[in-house]
Design a protein around this motif. Structure first.
Motif, PDB file in Angstrom:
ATOM      1  N   THR A  38       6.643  -5.746  -1.546  1.00  0.00           N
ATOM      2  CA  THR A  38       5.837  -5.215  -2.631  1.00  0.00           C
ATOM      3  C   THR A  38       5.330  -6.360  -3.476  1.00  0.00           C
ATOM      4  O   THR A  38       6.099  -7.208  -3.923  1.00  0.00           O
ATOM      5  CB  THR A  38       6.657  -4.241  -3.490  1.00  0.00           C
ATOM      6  OG1 THR A  38       7.145  -3.198  -2.639  1.00  0.00           O
ATOM      7  CG2 THR A  38       5.831  -3.641  -4.591  1.00  0.00           C
ATOM      8  N   LYS A  40       1.988  -7.685  -6.350  1.00  0.00           N
ATOM      9  CA  LYS A  40       1.265  -7.300  -7.549  1.00  0.00           C
ATOM     10  C   LYS A  40       0.217  -6.218  -7.269  1.00  0.00           C
ATOM     11  O   LYS A  40      -0.021  -5.349  -8.088  1.00  0.00           O
ATOM     12  CB  LYS A  40       0.590  -8.541  -8.125  1.00  0.00           C
ATOM     13  CG  LYS A  40      -0.158  -8.335  -9.396  1.00  0.00           C
ATOM     14  CD  LYS A  40      -0.723  -9.644  -9.896  1.00  0.00           C
ATOM     15  CE  LYS A  40      -1.515  -9.448 -11.167  1.00  0.00           C
ATOM     16  NZ  LYS A  40      -2.072 -10.709 -11.645  1.00  0.00           N
ATOM     17  N   HIS A  41      -0.398  -6.283  -6.094  1.00  0.00           N
ATOM     18  CA  HIS A  41      -1.471  -5.344  -5.753  1.00  0.00           C
ATOM     19  C   HIS A  41      -1.053  -4.338  -4.694  1.00  0.00           C
ATOM     20  O   HIS A  41      -1.899  -3.770  -4.009  1.00  0.00           O
ATOM     21  CB  HIS A  41      -2.700  -6.119  -5.285  1.00  0.00           C
ATOM     22  CG  HIS A  41      -3.224  -7.067  -6.315  1.00  0.00           C
ATOM     23  ND1 HIS A  41      -3.879  -6.643  -7.442  1.00  0.00           N
ATOM     24  CD2 HIS A  41      -3.158  -8.409  -6.401  1.00  0.00           C
ATOM     25  CE1 HIS A  41      -4.202  -7.684  -8.171  1.00  0.00           C
ATOM     26  NE2 HIS A  41      -3.775  -8.775  -7.565  1.00  0.00           N
ATOM     27  N   GLY A  42       0.228  -4.125  -4.522  1.00  0.00           N
ATOM     28  CA  GLY A  42       0.724  -3.149  -3.553  1.00  0.00           C
ATOM     29  C   GLY A  42       1.506  -3.805  -2.438  1.00  0.00           C
ATOM     30  O   GLY A  42       1.814  -5.002  -2.471  1.00  0.00           O
ATOM     31  N   ASP A  43       1.808  -3.009  -1.440  1.00  0.00           N
ATOM     32  CA  ASP A  43       2.609  -3.495  -0.317  1.00  0.00           C
ATOM     33  C   ASP A  43       1.769  -4.350   0.632  1.00  0.00           C
ATOM     34  O   ASP A  43       0.560  -4.151   0.765  1.00  0.00           O
ATOM     35  CB  ASP A  43       3.185  -2.321   0.476  1.00  0.00           C
ATOM     36  CG  ASP A  43       4.229  -1.551  -0.301  1.00  0.00           C
ATOM     37  OD1 ASP A  43       4.717  -2.075  -1.319  1.00  0.00           O
ATOM     38  OD2 ASP A  43       4.553  -0.432   0.106  1.00  0.00           O
ATOM     39  N   ARG A  44       2.436  -5.308   1.282  1.00  0.00           N
ATOM     40  CA  ARG A  44       1.789  -6.132   2.303  1.00  0.00           C
ATOM     41  C   ARG A  44       2.826  -6.477   3.358  1.00  0.00           C
ATOM     42  O   ARG A  44       4.034  -6.385   3.120  1.00  0.00           O
ATOM     43  CB  ARG A  44       1.169  -7.388   1.720  1.00  0.00           C
ATOM     44  CG  ARG A  44       2.173  -8.366   1.148  1.00  0.00           C
ATOM     45  CD  ARG A  44       1.466  -9.537   0.476  1.00  0.00           C
ATOM     46  NE  ARG A  44       2.454 -10.458  -0.066  1.00  0.00           N
ATOM     47  CZ  ARG A  44       2.635 -11.696   0.375  1.00  0.00           C
ATOM     48  NH1 ARG A  44       1.879 -12.175   1.315  1.00  0.00           N
ATOM     49  NH2 ARG A  44       3.561 -12.458  -0.151  1.00  0.00           N
TER      50      ARG A  44
END
Length: 67
Positions: A38, A40-44
């Motif tokens: 997780t 700052k801008h979502g899951d990756r």
């Protein structure tokens, strides 16, 4: 105790000199496990740095290279 080192798919593409799309395809075709983190801008997705060498080799069934 060993710490696990992760690398993003984009970083893997840069290191290997191939496209991000090629990295994703090789991850899928070679059943390389990904980890979801997780940010700052979502899951990756990231992968273990030790799997990087598995992505760099072109198998005979792929039949071409992206150099």
């Amino acid at each position: 105790m060993d710490t696990l080192e992760y690398i993003s798919l984009r970083e893997a593409a840069q290191v290997l000199g191939i496209t991000l799309r090629a990295v994703r395809g090789r991850v899928k075709s070679r059943n390389i496990p990904l980890v979801t983190v997780t940010g700052k801008h979502g899951d990756r997705y990231v992968l273990l740095r030790e799997h990087l060498s598995s992505l760099g080799e072109v198998s005979a069934d792929e039949g071409w290279s992206e150099s």
